[in-house]
Design a protein around this motif. Structure first.
Motif, short mmCIF file in Angstrom:
data_model
loop_
_atom_site.label_atom_id
_atom_site.label_comp_id
_atom_site.label_asym_id
_atom_site.label_seq_id
_atom_site.Cartn_x
_atom_site.Cartn_y
_atom_site.Cartn_z
N TRP A 104 -24.67 8.57 -33.05
CA TRP A 104 -24.97 6.97 -32.04
C TRP A 104 -25.96 6.86 -31.02
O TRP A 104 -25.96 8.08 -30.38
CB TRP A 104 -23.68 6.85 -31.08
CG TRP A 104 -22.80 7.80 -30.14
CD1 TRP A 104 -22.99 8.06 -29.25
CD2 TRP A 104 -22.14 9.00 -30.50
NE1 TRP A 104 -22.50 8.85 -28.25
CE2 TRP A 104 -21.71 9.80 -29.78
CE3 TRP A 104 -20.51 9.12 -31.82
CZ2 TRP A 104 -20.75 10.87 -29.41
CZ3 TRP A 104 -20.17 10.38 -32.36
CH2 TRP A 104 -19.92 11.13 -31.12
N GLY A 105 -26.59 5.79 -31.24
CA GLY A 105 -27.56 5.58 -29.13
C GLY A 105 -28.17 6.32 -29.49
O GLY A 105 -29.12 6.27 -30.79
N GLU A 106 -28.86 7.42 -28.75
CA GLU A 106 -30.24 7.49 -29.35
C GLU A 106 -30.05 9.05 -29.16
O GLU A 106 -30.70 9.87 -29.54
CB GLU A 106 -30.43 7.30 -27.69
CG GLU A 106 -29.87 7.98 -26.44
CD GLU A 106 -30.50 7.98 -25.29
OE1 GLU A 106 -31.18 8.65 -23.86
OE2 GLU A 106 -31.07 7.46 -24.83
N GLY A 107 -28.86 9.73 -29.42
CA GLY A 107 -28.33 10.55 -30.32
C GLY A 107 -28.22 12.19 -28.65
O GLY A 107 -27.21 13.24 -29.13
N ASN A 108 -28.54 11.86 -27.60
CA ASN A 108 -28.75 12.54 -26.48
C ASN A 108 -26.78 12.42 -25.47
O ASN A 108 -26.76 13.53 -24.85
CB ASN A 108 -29.90 12.43 -25.78
CG ASN A 108 -29.98 13.89 -25.09
OD1 ASN A 108 -29.66 14.30 -25.08
ND2 ASN A 108 -31.04 13.61 -23.61
N LYS A 109 -26.42 11.37 -25.54
CA LYS A 109 -24.92 11.25 -24.92
C LYS A 109 -23.96 11.44 -25.66
O LYS A 109 -24.20 10.56 -26.64
CB LYS A 109 -25.22 9.35 -24.29
CG LYS A 109 -26.94 9.70 -23.28
CD LYS A 109 -26.74 8.61 -22.30
CE LYS A 109 -27.96 7.81 -22.09
NZ LYS A 109 -27.98 6.38 -21.79
N SER A 110 -23.08 11.16 -25.02
CA SER A 110 -21.77 11.51 -25.45
C SER A 110 -21.21 10.42 -25.86
O SER A 110 -21.75 9.31 -25.15
CB SER A 110 -20.99 12.49 -25.06
OG SER A 110 -20.63 12.18 -23.37
N LEU A 111 -19.90 10.40 -26.69
CA LEU A 111 -19.38 8.96 -26.25
C LEU A 111 -19.06 8.46 -24.82
O LEU A 111 -18.64 7.43 -25.14
CB LEU A 111 -17.97 9.23 -27.60
CG LEU A 111 -17.08 7.85 -27.98
CD1 LEU A 111 -18.63 7.11 -29.34
CD2 LEU A 111 -16.28 8.29 -29.39
N PRO A 138 -24.30 15.09 -16.51
CA PRO A 138 -26.08 15.07 -16.39
C PRO A 138 -26.68 15.10 -18.03
O PRO A 138 -25.57 15.99 -18.50
CB PRO A 138 -26.17 15.85 -15.57
CG PRO A 138 -25.16 17.02 -15.93
CD PRO A 138 -23.67 15.68 -15.53
N LEU A 139 -27.67 14.96 -18.19
CA LEU A 139 -28.16 15.06 -19.44
C LEU A 139 -28.44 16.43 -19.56
O LEU A 139 -28.78 16.78 -18.58
CB LEU A 139 -29.44 14.72 -20.16
CG LEU A 139 -29.10 12.74 -19.67
CD1 LEU A 139 -29.86 11.82 -20.11
CD2 LEU A 139 -27.51 12.79 -21.14
N PRO A 140 -29.21 17.34 -20.63
CA PRO A 140 -30.00 18.46 -20.52
C PRO A 140 -30.99 18.56 -19.47
O PRO A 140 -31.14 19.89 -18.99
CB PRO A 140 -30.19 18.81 -21.78
CG PRO A 140 -29.09 17.78 -22.61
CD PRO A 140 -29.03 16.80 -21.95
N ASP A 141 -31.64 17.49 -19.25
CA ASP A 141 -32.79 17.75 -18.18
C ASP A 141 -32.84 17.27 -17.00
O ASP A 141 -32.80 17.12 -15.92
CB ASP A 141 -33.78 17.10 -18.20
CG ASP A 141 -34.55 16.69 -19.52
OD1 ASP A 141 -34.53 18.30 -20.52
OD2 ASP A 141 -34.61 16.12 -20.80
N GLY A 142 -31.29 16.59 -17.02
CA GLY A 142 -31.04 16.85 -15.49
C GLY A 142 -29.83 15.14 -15.19
O GLY A 142 -29.97 14.91 -16.57
#
Length: 110
Positions: free
Chosen positions: A88-95, A103-107
């Motif tokens: 879903w979405g951009e694929g980097n954020k959980s539901l 935080p995301l993997p980069d901060g």
């Protein structure tokens, strides 16, 4: 054994039919009369105040945590790994992503 059990069941059915025809319900019959009053009082004087205290506790804990700054981001190799994208979405954020807490993997997001 089954004959005795069937006699007991028939007797209980006959008793309950006699009570229902006489206008006596299970809540007012015999030694159980007034039982609804106990549960009504427990609901009003115990359950509702307990729910109110739990709500107050949750609100105060939320306010306490809201005032603290968030923890500094430290990039560990074993945390926040993305082997494949979320569908879903951009694929980097959980539901259930919360940008203030998660935080995301980069901060953290700004």
């Amino acid at each position: 054994m089954s004959a005795i059990l069937s006699q007991v069941i028939r007797r209980q059915i006959a008793i309950s039919l006699n009570r229902s025809q006489a206008g006596v319900t299970a809540a007012t019959a015999g030694e159980h009369s007034g039982g609804y009053k106990v549960w009504k009082r427990l609901s009003f004087f115990v359950a509702i105040p307990a729910v109110g205290l739990c709500m107050l506790n949750a609100y105060l804990k939320h306010q306490e945590e809201h005032d603290h700054p968030r923890a500094e981001f430290i990039k560990y190799e074993y945390l926040r790994r993305r082997e494949k994208r979320f569908p879903w979405g951009e694929g980097n954020k959980s539901l259930f992503h919360n940008p203030h807490v998660n935080p995301l993997p980069d901060g953290y997001e700004h």
